[in-house]
Design an enzyme around this catalytic site. Sequence first.
Site, PDB file in Angstrom:
ATOM      1  N   ARG A 145     -34.664  -1.899  44.068  1.00 50.54           N
ATOM      2  CA  ARG A 145     -34.985  -3.163  44.749  1.00 50.54           C
ATOM      3  C   ARG A 145     -34.287  -4.361  44.115  1.00 50.54           C
ATOM      4  NH1 ARG A 145     -39.528  -2.641  48.010  1.00 50.54           N
ATOM      5  NH2 ARG A 145     -39.785  -4.889  47.979  1.00 50.54           N
TER       6      ARG A 145
ATOM      7  N   ASN B 251     -42.361 -11.408  43.665  1.00 46.17           N
ATOM      8  CA  ASN B 251     -41.263 -10.990  44.537  1.00 46.17           C
ATOM      9  C   ASN B 251     -41.350 -11.857  45.779  1.00 46.17           C
ATOM     10  OD1 ASN B 251     -39.468  -9.616  46.243  1.00 46.17           O
ATOM     11  ND2 ASN B 251     -41.000  -8.087  46.811  1.00 46.17           N
TER      12      ASN B 251
ATOM     13  N   LYS C  42     -19.854   1.045  54.276  1.00 48.30           N
ATOM     14  CA  LYS C  42     -20.094   1.972  53.163  1.00 48.30           C
ATOM     15  C   LYS C  42     -19.038   1.777  52.084  1.00 48.30           C
ATOM     16  CE  LYS C  42     -23.318   2.855  53.605  1.00 48.30           C
ATOM     17  NZ  LYS C  42     -24.214   2.604  54.689  1.00 48.30           N
TER      18      LYS C  42
ATOM     19  N   GLU D  91     -19.405  -1.698  50.236  1.00 50.06           N
ATOM     20  CA  GLU D  91     -20.589  -1.970  49.402  1.00 50.06           C
ATOM     21  C   GLU D  91     -20.624  -1.133  48.134  1.00 50.06           C
ATOM     22  OE1 GLU D  91     -24.587  -1.343  50.966  1.00 50.06           O
ATOM     23  OE2 GLU D  91     -23.874   0.283  52.209  1.00 50.06           O
TER      24      GLU D  91
HETATM   25  O1  M6R Z   1     -34.202  -1.177  55.317  1.00 49.11           O
HETATM   26  P1  M6R Z   1     -33.305  -1.639  56.423  1.00 49.11           P
HETATM   27  O2  M6R Z   1     -32.792  -0.519  57.236  1.00 49.11           O
HETATM   28  O3  M6R Z   1     -33.921  -2.703  57.265  1.00 49.11           O
HETATM   29  O4  M6R Z   1     -32.073  -2.303  55.687  1.00 49.11           O
HETATM   30  C1  M6R Z   1     -31.086  -2.984  56.392  1.00 49.11           C
HETATM   31  C2  M6R Z   1     -29.891  -3.278  55.523  1.00 49.11           C
HETATM   32  O5  M6R Z   1     -30.254  -4.102  54.467  1.00 49.11           O
HETATM   33  C3  M6R Z   1     -29.286  -1.986  54.953  1.00 49.11           C
HETATM   34  O6  M6R Z   1     -28.946  -1.092  55.959  1.00 49.11           O
HETATM   35  C4  M6R Z   1     -28.028  -2.320  54.133  1.00 49.11           C
HETATM   36  O7  M6R Z   1     -27.024  -2.813  54.959  1.00 49.11           O
HETATM   37  C5  M6R Z   1     -27.563  -1.097  53.359  1.00 49.11           C
HETATM   38  N1  M6R Z   1     -27.217  -1.469  52.018  1.00 49.11           N
HETATM   39  C6  M6R Z   1     -26.375  -0.450  53.962  1.00 49.11           C
HETATM   40  O8  M6R Z   1     -25.967   0.668  53.248  1.00 49.11           O
END
Ligand code: M6R
Length: 608
Positions: free
Chosen positions: A27, A99, A485, A488
């Site tokens: 997180r 948080n 992908k 990131e």
């Molecule tokens: O938990 P979520 O599916 O809502 O998250 C959405 C995005 O934050 C998440 O898909 C993010 O783009 C990832 N790091 C992609 O790999």
Amino acid sequence: MCGIIGYCGPRAAGEVLLDGLKRLEYRGYDSAGICVGFDNALTVVKSTGKIAHLRGIVPAALPGTYGIGHTRWATHGVVNDVNAHPHTNQAGDIAIVHNGIIENFSVLKEKLISEGHVFRSQTDSEVIAHLLSDFYEGDLEAALKAVLHLLQGTYGIICVHAQEPNRLVGARNGSPLVLAVGQNEMFLASDVMATLAHTKQVVYLEDGEVVSITNDAYHISELRGDKPISKKVEIISWELENIEKQGHSHFMEKEIFEQPESILRAIQGRLDPENATAHLGGLNMSNTELRDIERVKIVAAGTSFHAGLVASYLMESVAQIPCTAELASELRYRNPIVERNSLYFAVSQSGETIDTLSAMRELKRKGARVLGICNVIGSSIAREAGAGVYIHSGPEIAVASTKAFTSQLAAFYLFTLLISRMHNMSFEAGRGFIQNLSSLPDLVRQGFEQQNHIRALAEKYSHYRDFLFLGRGLNYPVALEGALKLKEISYIHAEGYSAAEIKHGPIALINDETPSIFLVPGDSLREKVISNMKEVKARRGKVIALCVADDEEVKNTADDIITIPKAGEMMYPFLMVVPLQLFAYYTALKLGRDVDQPRNLAKSVTVE
Ligand code: M6R
């Protein structure tokens, strides 16, 4: 973003908190800290860096059986030791972990400073500790309630007072907080993964609730008013082994290779070959209501948005229902029009993404029917939607989302089948769709045969600084996902485009320094994509193409190819995305990146 944990029980709190924080590290991992209470005094240990580093500086025999912990994704204040949580009041007898974002912190801080408070950090969170000391009159819960009335913004908070040993008080508003009930021990945490090693019994807290825990009791009440709230204790179905690497080097690797099973879990028990349809009981919609749907709209962020985009192509072409996907962050501030007979989906792996949650709330406020497509059971989006589809991927821990994407697709494919059969799809076509869907786990597994070849290609191309990912139709969103992908986790610049769009600008980037990854399934757009590929080759661009094994024309045009198994035309997004996930993974590995916890990112984006 940010993970928080609290523990009250008979064991050494330091160890329990560090273990829990390790599970919450996805997180946020800029800094971390714990505060443990013993003998009417609090000891805080905190530092920049990951939990492993914190573990190294926490004294081995730190006494105390209650305390709080935090792993940070920085918002207010740079990443340094002082800005790490927990934060304390001046006297050091109150400590908090937080948080979220306190939006009115500067006004509160100014006032506190004028009254003589001395602040140490630049964080928004520290005001909470100072305010608590002003309001404290012997009851931490009462003090926290008084403070919360002054705060604007989002929070999951846990606090502790040295004079109230073995008691913690927590509250939530817009950031998650779960109570976990153990044997003579209690936990509070941002999510259940932090406490799964100790207990499977949890109580999901809602916004506006305040919880107080001791070793063997908990008390939940409303923030506004003292009415106690009685809530159901739920049992989590996840096993501890689901959140271990199980022999893999990284969670991302494990999660990529789990996809045959996770896709199967998403579709299992939901296909009805006899009637050539699907069953999605969680939708809570009658057949008449489903038949009345005139359009579908999908909101999501990141990878979940890409899954929604694939679904929008699929639903229009198969079910002939107008369908659009939109970024949740955009929708929530543009005063969306909610049309009659529209069905909305909020898609989120974590179920906690603040943009998606807020977009969903905005839509519901305007009368929309919003269903959730979530992985995490009991998450905010799943609960607030009240109905939808769980994708059953199992815990996804790597920051880069992989198996959730294919399971979200599976959920949308099931919904498309269901609704198509009520509108325009024949029994035969429905049977074909089911066959194609059922074959996916095996086809994805077959695709893994390319693993070593993909690794070799990733290594060969890992020195390039820019990539284009190009696809069309259903595979255009997959190109966006492939680019996401790669950037990131490897920090290489990558852009996804419709292959047709490159002539409208991006082709200017093409030279022998910018490879393009083309998605060329054997579908109706194949010829068009091959033409686009030739245009890139004509400009000395390097091309890696993903295509089916016997596609000689693609083989002869591209510099390198990755073959994918042959499948029904609509199924290629599943088979295209897995090699792209592997390509990103092996590139990041070659470059020595922190694959599971890439820089600046966090798994659940719970702040705007
Ligand atoms: O938990 P979520 O599916 O809502 O998250 C959405 C995005 O934050 C998440 O898909 C993010 O783009 C990832 N790091 C992609 O790999």
